[in-house]
Design an enzyme around this catalytic site. Structure first.
Site, PDB file in Angstrom:
ATOM      1  N   ASP A  45      57.839 -77.196 -41.365  1.00  0.00           N
ATOM      2  CA  ASP A  45      56.696 -77.218 -42.291  1.00  0.00           C
ATOM      3  C   ASP A  45      55.395 -76.992 -41.527  1.00  0.00           C
ATOM      4  OD1 ASP A  45      56.690 -79.688 -41.041  1.00  0.00           O
ATOM      5  OD2 ASP A  45      56.498 -80.868 -42.875  1.00  0.00           O
ATOM      6  N   LYS A 113      66.101 -80.334 -42.825  1.00  0.00           N
ATOM      7  CA  LYS A 113      65.594 -81.446 -42.009  1.00  0.00           C
ATOM      8  C   LYS A 113      64.668 -82.301 -42.863  1.00  0.00           C
ATOM      9  CE  LYS A 113      62.296 -81.002 -38.697  1.00  0.00           C
ATOM     10  NZ  LYS A 113      61.259 -81.882 -39.268  1.00  0.00           N
ATOM     11  N   GLU A 115      62.088 -85.971 -42.728  1.00  0.00           N
ATOM     12  CA  GLU A 115      61.395 -86.949 -41.885  1.00  0.00           C
ATOM     13  C   GLU A 115      61.576 -88.360 -42.445  1.00  0.00           C
ATOM     14  OE1 GLU A 115      57.276 -85.971 -41.159  1.00  0.00           O
ATOM     15  OE2 GLU A 115      57.770 -83.935 -40.531  1.00  0.00           O
ATOM     16  N   GLU A 182      60.452 -87.042 -32.244  1.00  0.00           N
ATOM     17  CA  GLU A 182      59.157 -86.448 -31.887  1.00  0.00           C
ATOM     18  C   GLU A 182      58.212 -87.466 -31.256  1.00  0.00           C
ATOM     19  OE1 GLU A 182      57.335 -83.971 -34.886  1.00  0.00           O
ATOM     20  OE2 GLU A 182      55.511 -83.731 -33.697  1.00  0.00           O
TER      21      GLU A 182
HETATM   22  O1  KIV Z   1      57.548 -78.550 -38.456  1.00  0.00           O
HETATM   23  C1  KIV Z   1      57.928 -78.482 -37.268  1.00  0.00           C
HETATM   24  O2  KIV Z   1      57.659 -77.511 -36.551  1.00  0.00           O
HETATM   25  C2  KIV Z   1      58.705 -79.603 -36.739  1.00  0.00           C
HETATM   26  C3  KIV Z   1      58.995 -79.609 -35.278  1.00  0.00           C
HETATM   27  C4  KIV Z   1      57.776 -80.003 -34.539  1.00  0.00           C
HETATM   28  C5  KIV Z   1      60.154 -80.452 -34.945  1.00  0.00           C
HETATM   29  O3  KIV Z   1      59.059 -80.481 -37.473  1.00  0.00           O
END
Ligand code: KIV
Length: 284
Positions: A45, A113, A115, A182
């Protein structure tokens, strides 16, 4: 690795070889990545900041990510393709998570993915049960920077470290196949990596994870602000600026375009054209 990397191949890499991931967003770089030994690509994102200039990832929508997943999928990738679920597309309900994740899968992602930790474990479980592989993302979770008090190093205190470790275990138990960690202190990332049977992928969390991920804009030197943990392998910003300066100078000096950059008519055709135009102007 032979053939297309599947989620199962990705998981088996743990303990065998370091996993290499990159966050990128477009067809051209996706094609180049196909020529390199890379196990996975995340359409993050962060696209909304790096390619559209927004100040946080809160502005990314599911259609933005789906569009960029499609661009990467069009490059016929050999690596695993992971689409990032934007802010408020999965936290709200299992139903929303399923509806939105399916948009990324239909766009060409192999996995999504999300969070967060134990508080989203029920969404992770629902996605996995529905056949959608899930990568977790813990430590610094940029979608929550408002409640975290900014983009801060995570896990420095025992309490927060314990919570991050618990979150990692909760995501694994919910069925996640891998977890991004992260901007977390290296000791905590190492501890999680030792405890889990699924691979951990670090960004700014030290060398002991099963793999690393960086954002392409940081790797090639296009970012306006380079995080200290992201290594710049080439300064594309100055290469592009120099190219634009040369182009601008040559146009102004009449050096571009030169003979090799355009085509002329055959001499006889041109003479005939001029003759006809002259004749027309005489009769008008
Ligand atoms: O959005 C992104 O680029 C990420 C990475 C930093 C893992 O979530």
């Amino acid at each position: 690795m032979q053939g297309k990397v599947t989620v199962q191949d990705f998981v088996k890499l743990k303990g065998r070889e370091k996993i290499v991931m990159v966050a990128l967003y477009d067809y051209q770089t996706a094609k180049i990545a196909n020529e390199v030994d890379i196990h996975g690509v995340l359409i993050g994102d962060s696209v909304i900041m790096n390619m559209y200039g927004f100040k946080s990832t809160h502005y990314a929508t599911i259609s933005d990510i789906a569009r960029h997943v499609r661009a990467v999928a069009n490059a016929e990738p050999r690596y695993l393709v992971v689409g990032d679920m934007p802010f408020m597309t999965y936290e709200t309900s299992r139903r929303d998570a399923l509806k939105n994740a399916s948009k990324l899968i239909r766009a060409g992602a192999d996995a999504v993915k999300v969070e967060g930790g134990s508080e989203i474990a029920d969404k992770v479980e629902a996605l996995v049960k529905a056949g959608i592989p899930v990568m977790g993302h813990i430590g610094l979770t940029p979608q929550r920077y408002l409640t975290l008090g900014g983009y801060r190093l995570m896990g420095k205190s025992v309490e927060i470290a314990e919570k991050i470790i618990e979150d990692a275990v909760a995501l694994q138990d919910a069925g996640a196949f891998s977890i991004v960690i992260e901007f977390t202190v290296a000791e905590v990332a190492a501890e999680i990596t030792r405890r889990l049977r699924i691979p951990t992928i670090c960004i700014g969390s030290g060398p002991d994870c099963d793999g690393q991920i960086l954002v392409i804009n940081d790797i090639v030197g296009l970012s306006e602000i380079q995080p200290f943990f992201a290594k710049k392998y080439v300064d594309l910003r100055s290469v592009i600026r120099q190219a634009l300066e040369s182009y601008s100078r040559e146009v102004r000096e009449g050096k571009f375009p030169s003979e090799e950059h355009f085509r002329r008519m055959r001499k006889e055709e041109y003479e005939e054209l001029r003759r006809r135009l002259q004749e027309k102007s005489m009769h008008s």
